[in-house]
Scaffold this motif. Structure first.
Motif, PDB file in Angstrom:
ATOM      1  N   UNK A  10       0.841  -1.196   0.000  1.00 31.98           N
ATOM      2  CA  UNK A  10       0.000   0.000   0.000  1.00 31.98           C
ATOM      3  C   UNK A  10       0.878   1.249   0.000  1.00 31.98           C
ATOM      4  N   UNK A  11       1.335   1.640  -1.167  1.00 30.56           N
ATOM      5  CA  UNK A  11       2.161   2.831  -1.279  1.00 30.56           C
ATOM      6  C   UNK A  11       1.277   4.075  -1.221  1.00 30.56           C
ATOM      7  N   UNK A  12       1.902   5.224  -1.001  1.00 35.03           N
ATOM      8  CA  UNK A  12       1.165   6.480  -0.920  1.00 35.03           C
ATOM      9  C   UNK A  12       0.383   6.703  -2.216  1.00 35.03           C
ATOM     10  N   UNK A 279     -10.101   0.957   1.949  1.00 32.21           N
ATOM     11  CA  UNK A 279      -9.482   2.074   1.239  1.00 32.21           C
ATOM     12  C   UNK A 279      -9.291   3.293   2.117  1.00 32.21           C
ATOM     13  N   UNK A 280     -10.320   3.660   2.884  1.00 38.49           N
ATOM     14  CA  UNK A 280     -10.226   4.823   3.770  1.00 38.49           C
ATOM     15  C   UNK A 280      -9.149   4.620   4.821  1.00 38.49           C
ATOM     16  N   UNK A 281      -9.099   3.424   5.395  1.00 36.83           N
ATOM     17  CA  UNK A 281      -8.110   3.157   6.440  1.00 36.83           C
ATOM     18  C   UNK A 281      -6.688   3.199   5.894  1.00 36.83           C
ATOM     19  N   UNK A 282      -6.525   2.784   4.641  1.00 37.43           N
ATOM     20  CA  UNK A 282      -5.203   2.848   4.020  1.00 37.43           C
ATOM     21  C   UNK A 282      -4.751   4.297   3.899  1.00 37.43           C
ATOM     22  N   UNK A 283      -5.666   5.172   3.475  1.00 35.22           N
ATOM     23  CA  UNK A 283      -5.306   6.580   3.314  1.00 35.22           C
ATOM     24  C   UNK A 283      -4.949   7.212   4.657  1.00 35.22           C
ATOM     25  N   UNK A 284      -5.697   6.860   5.704  1.00 36.81           N
ATOM     26  CA  UNK A 284      -5.386   7.379   7.040  1.00 36.81           C
ATOM     27  C   UNK A 284      -4.015   6.877   7.494  1.00 36.81           C
ATOM     28  N   UNK A 286      -1.511   6.043   5.634  1.00 37.59           N
ATOM     29  CA  UNK A 286      -0.467   6.714   4.871  1.00 37.59           C
ATOM     30  C   UNK A 286      -0.221   8.130   5.391  1.00 37.59           C
ATOM     31  N   UNK A 287      -1.290   8.816   5.775  1.00 37.82           N
ATOM     32  CA  UNK A 287      -1.149  10.192   6.252  1.00 37.82           C
ATOM     33  C   UNK A 287      -0.506  10.257   7.637  1.00 37.82           C
ATOM     34  N   UNK A 288      -0.786   9.255   8.466  1.00 35.22           N
ATOM     35  CA  UNK A 288      -0.247   9.256   9.828  1.00 35.22           C
ATOM     36  C   UNK A 288       1.071   8.503   9.942  1.00 35.22           C
ATOM     37  N   UNK A 289       1.387   7.706   8.910  1.00 38.52           N
ATOM     38  CA  UNK A 289       2.609   6.910   8.969  1.00 38.52           C
ATOM     39  C   UNK A 289       2.485   5.691   9.856  1.00 38.52           C
ATOM     40  N   UNK A 294      -4.420  -0.932  10.135  1.00 36.80           N
ATOM     41  CA  UNK A 294      -5.060  -1.325   8.886  1.00 36.80           C
ATOM     42  C   UNK A 294      -5.758  -2.669   9.063  1.00 36.80           C
ATOM     43  N   UNK A 295      -7.032  -2.726   8.709  1.00 37.28           N
ATOM     44  CA  UNK A 295      -7.770  -3.979   8.806  1.00 37.28           C
ATOM     45  C   UNK A 295      -8.595  -4.111  10.060  1.00 37.28           C
ATOM     46  N   UNK A 296      -8.478  -3.157  11.007  1.00 38.42           N
ATOM     47  CA  UNK A 296      -9.274  -3.236  12.230  1.00 38.42           C
ATOM     48  C   UNK A 296     -10.593  -2.513  12.009  1.00 38.42           C
TER      49      UNK A 296
END
Length: 297
Positions: A10-12, A279-284, A286-289, A294-296
């Motif tokens: 899951x890259x940026x 998808x939303x959790x992936x973006x969060x 990526x933004x928070x590092x 992810x997946x919870x």
């Protein structure tokens, strides 16, 4: 997959689209049926097509550490394809093949071999039993020999982390033969009662796997002692178990699977909608590092 951490995938700017299904089972009929296990029951293996989407983050990390390019020509399987293509061979789906067996009162357990063969067999084997898994009559996919040789992995590392050519296992009585209708199905082992006088004996013994692995790995390199590591995977799993056990509607099956009970007040319930916001959790993340959430859901 819902608890997977895959920061190397899951890259940026990218995210995953996940599919899932929900099933209903009558309480009391869920598998495994540990109380029906008997000495002599058979552990049946159904062949996998390859990795079956298990351990990819650890494998990709190891490949990067060894400076192996996924776009290079593959050295196993279809050599006209890239390495990445052959590593990502689609998983075999067993639903139609196993459905009739699932309806049989003879089937005592069915379980996919993810993330690793040995840990999953251990989950479905009560402590009073033992088994010897014999690969002598099974074909180990060449991808495992390539991984072992190139990444210097041991046979035990593969058995603990990957399916090793076995996508699903079934537990059936020795007199039950309907499993033979499934393509590629083989007897992997026979369940035996543990000998009380030998408490230190390993519950799960493996025969002929390392020999088969060495045969495929030899042209790529010798086996080694390197490990495949999933960052924070076990910590994440532990936190999920603790949190989920606090829910009043939780029902834990004998093998540790966590199911949700439908409230008794519901008459003829129908599932009309579900959500899976990966998808939303992936973006969060990526933004928070932080990828640990992810997946919870």
């Amino acid at each position: 997959g819902e608890t997977a951490e895959m920061p190397s995938v899951y890259e940026v700017g990218k995210y995953d689209v996940a599919g899932y299904c929900v099933g209903l089972v009558e309480k009391g009929s869920e598998l495994p049926k540990f109380e029906q296990y008997e000495e002599g029951d058979l552990l049946i293996s159904l062949p996998s097509t390859g990795l079956h989407c298990s351990g990819f983050n650890a494998i990709l990390t190891a490949l990067a550490n060894h400076e192996i390019d996924l776009n290079q020509p593959s050295e196993f399987g279809d050599v006209s394809k890239s390495l990445g293509h052959n590593l990502a061979v689609p998983s075999r789906i067993y639903v139609l093949e196993v459905l009739q067996l699932l309806r049989s009162i003879k089937l005592k357990q069915s379980l996919t071999s993810l993330p690793g063969l040995i840990p999953n067999v251990a989950r479905i084997l009560p402590s009073k039993y033992e088994i010897s898994l014999d690969f002598g009559d099974l074909k180990v996919p060449e991808v495992y020999g390539w991984l072992a040789g190139k990444l210097k992995l041991s046979a035990n590392t593969l058995l603990d982390n990957l399916n090793c050519g076995i996508g699903m296992v079934l537990v059936v009585p020795k007199t039950f033969n309907d499993w033979k209708s499934i393509k590629g199905a083989k007897v992997l082992g026979v369940i035996k009662r543990k000998i009380a006088a030998c408490p230190q004996k390993t519950q799960i013994d493996v025969k002929n796997f390392e020999e088969a692995l060495e045969k495929y790995a030899s042209k790529f390199g010798p086996l080694g002692e390197n490990e495949l590591l999933e960052p924070n995977y076990h910590d994440l799993q532990g936190s999920l178990i603790v949190n989920s056990e606090q829910r009043s509607e939780l029902h834990i099956a004998q093998n540790g699977r966590r199911l949700t009970e439908v409230p008794k007040s519901f008459k003829d319930p129908i599932l009309i909608m579900g959500t899976d916001g990966v998808g939303t959790k992936i973006q969060i993340a990526q933004q928070t590092g932080r990828n640990s959430t992810v997946g919870i859901d």
